[in-house]
Design a protein around this motif. Structure first.
Motif, PDB file in Angstrom:
ATOM      1  N   LEU A 152      84.684  88.390 -41.640  1.00  0.00           N
ATOM      2  CA  LEU A 152      83.265  88.670 -41.863  1.00  0.00           C
ATOM      3  C   LEU A 152      83.000  90.170 -41.792  1.00  0.00           C
ATOM      4  O   LEU A 152      83.537  90.874 -40.929  1.00  0.00           O
ATOM      5  N   THR A 153      82.163  90.656 -42.695  1.00  0.00           N
ATOM      6  CA  THR A 153      81.809  92.071 -42.724  1.00  0.00           C
ATOM      7  C   THR A 153      80.295  92.241 -42.739  1.00  0.00           C
ATOM      8  O   THR A 153      79.553  91.288 -42.986  1.00  0.00           O
ATOM      9  N   LYS A 173      90.034  85.672 -50.983  1.00  0.00           N
ATOM     10  CA  LYS A 173      90.155  87.081 -50.594  1.00  0.00           C
ATOM     11  C   LYS A 173      90.047  87.203 -49.083  1.00  0.00           C
ATOM     12  O   LYS A 173      89.772  86.231 -48.382  1.00  0.00           O
ATOM     13  N   GLY A 174      90.225  88.410 -48.576  1.00  0.00           N
ATOM     14  CA  GLY A 174      90.328  88.597 -47.130  1.00  0.00           C
ATOM     15  C   GLY A 174      89.032  88.742 -46.376  1.00  0.00           C
ATOM     16  O   GLY A 174      89.047  88.799 -45.143  1.00  0.00           O
ATOM     17  N   SER A 175      87.887  88.804 -47.079  1.00  0.00           N
ATOM     18  CA  SER A 175      86.628  89.011 -46.352  1.00  0.00           C
ATOM     19  C   SER A 175      85.445  88.479 -47.141  1.00  0.00           C
ATOM     20  O   SER A 175      85.554  88.159 -48.330  1.00  0.00           O
ATOM     21  N   ILE A 176      84.299  88.414 -46.440  1.00  0.00           N
ATOM     22  CA  ILE A 176      83.024  88.033 -47.052  1.00  0.00           C
ATOM     23  C   ILE A 176      81.895  88.642 -46.214  1.00  0.00           C
ATOM     24  O   ILE A 176      81.945  88.613 -44.985  1.00  0.00           O
ATOM     25  N   PRO A 177      80.871  89.226 -46.840  1.00  0.00           N
ATOM     26  CA  PRO A 177      79.714  89.710 -46.070  1.00  0.00           C
ATOM     27  C   PRO A 177      78.999  88.553 -45.376  1.00  0.00           C
ATOM     28  O   PRO A 177      78.870  87.463 -45.935  1.00  0.00           O
ATOM     29  N   ARG A 178      78.523  88.805 -44.170  1.00  0.00           N
ATOM     30  CA  ARG A 178      77.818  87.747 -43.427  1.00  0.00           C
ATOM     31  C   ARG A 178      76.603  87.230 -44.191  1.00  0.00           C
ATOM     32  O   ARG A 178      76.287  86.043 -44.129  1.00  0.00           O
ATOM     33  N   ALA A 179      75.933  88.116 -44.906  1.00  0.00           N
ATOM     34  CA  ALA A 179      74.742  87.689 -45.643  1.00  0.00           C
ATOM     35  C   ALA A 179      75.101  86.708 -46.756  1.00  0.00           C
ATOM     36  O   ALA A 179      74.361  85.761 -47.030  1.00  0.00           O
ATOM     37  N   ASP A 180      76.248  86.911 -47.406  1.00  0.00           N
ATOM     38  CA  ASP A 180      76.692  85.962 -48.423  1.00  0.00           C
ATOM     39  C   ASP A 180      77.086  84.634 -47.788  1.00  0.00           C
ATOM     40  O   ASP A 180      76.800  83.561 -48.337  1.00  0.00           O
ATOM     41  N   LEU A 181      77.747  84.690 -46.640  1.00  0.00           N
ATOM     42  CA  LEU A 181      78.105  83.450 -45.938  1.00  0.00           C
ATOM     43  C   LEU A 181      76.849  82.676 -45.555  1.00  0.00           C
ATOM     44  O   LEU A 181      76.796  81.447 -45.718  1.00  0.00           O
ATOM     45  N   ALA A 182      75.825  83.379 -45.073  1.00  0.00           N
ATOM     46  CA  ALA A 182      74.572  82.719 -44.697  1.00  0.00           C
ATOM     47  C   ALA A 182      73.925  82.052 -45.909  1.00  0.00           C
ATOM     48  O   ALA A 182      73.448  80.914 -45.833  1.00  0.00           O
TER      49      ALA A 182
END
Length: 203
Positions: A152-153, A173-182
């Motif tokens: 998470l980024t 991929k190795g990451s995802i922004p928290r806002a996109d996860l939400a």
């Protein structure tokens, strides 16, 4: 929709609470800190306390668990999730979305290159907690979805993401922004096609 978020005072949970509230949903947050985004109903308490969990989930249409670990507490995520599941059963609430982590279960294979092995080694304790948490969810009898994000980024959201089951071809991929996860979580709450599935997600 009436949405209860367990662990919504910060991080992904807080972003989900803000997104859901802005979209017109009625949002309740249960947290130990007693803080929540503006306009959101706040329940202060420990989510391992059955009474606090019951107050938070009463009247909800859906529950999202986004808790992290707690220093010095063994399997905090598992303990919280089991308590919440018990409260949901008692209150007749069926829809459950749980934030786990890529690497839990058999999902390390979805990470590119050596990241799968590195993740299993570096995050061994956290992943053991997630494994126990996922077992509680999958055996709950509720309408559950497990979401396994990569790292998470705090980067700006892109508005897009990739979702894979372990039976799908491809790598995440190795990451995802928290806002996109939400935002992804909010969409899953009304997506019946994801019930009973564990999904890896990344940018």
């Amino acid at each position: 929709m009436r949405i209860t978020i367990i662990g919504g005072s910060q991080g992904t949970g807080a972003q989900l609470a803000s997104l859901a509230q802005a979209a017109g949903h009625e949002v309740t947050v249960l947290s130990r800190s007693g803080t929540a985004p503006e306009g959101v109903r706040n329940v202060t308490g420990n989510a391992t306390d059955p009474d606090a969990a019951a107050r938070a989930v009463a009247g909800a249409d859906a529950v999202v668990v986004t808790v992290g670990g707690a220093k010095g507490v063994h399997h905090q995520r598992d303990a919280v999730t089991r308590t919440v599941i018990g409260a949901m059963r008692a209150e007749g609430v069926r829809r459950l979305v749980v934030q786990s982590s890529l690497g839990a279960g058999d999902s390390a294979s979805q990470l590119p290159g050596p990241l799968g092995l590195i993740t299993r080694i570096v995050l061994a304790k956290a992943l053991a907690d997630h494994d126990a948490q996922e077992f509680a969810v999958s055996s709950s009898g509720l309408d559950w979805t497990i979401l396994r994000p990569t790292g998470l980024t705090g980067k700006e959201p892109s508005g897009t993401w990739q979702i894979l089951e372990t039976t799908d071809n491809g790598k995440l991929k190795g990451s995802i922004p928290r806002a996109d996860l939400a935002a992804c979580m909010l969409g899953l709450l009304t997506d019946d096609s994801t019930v009973g599935k564990a999904l890896g997600v990344s940018s």
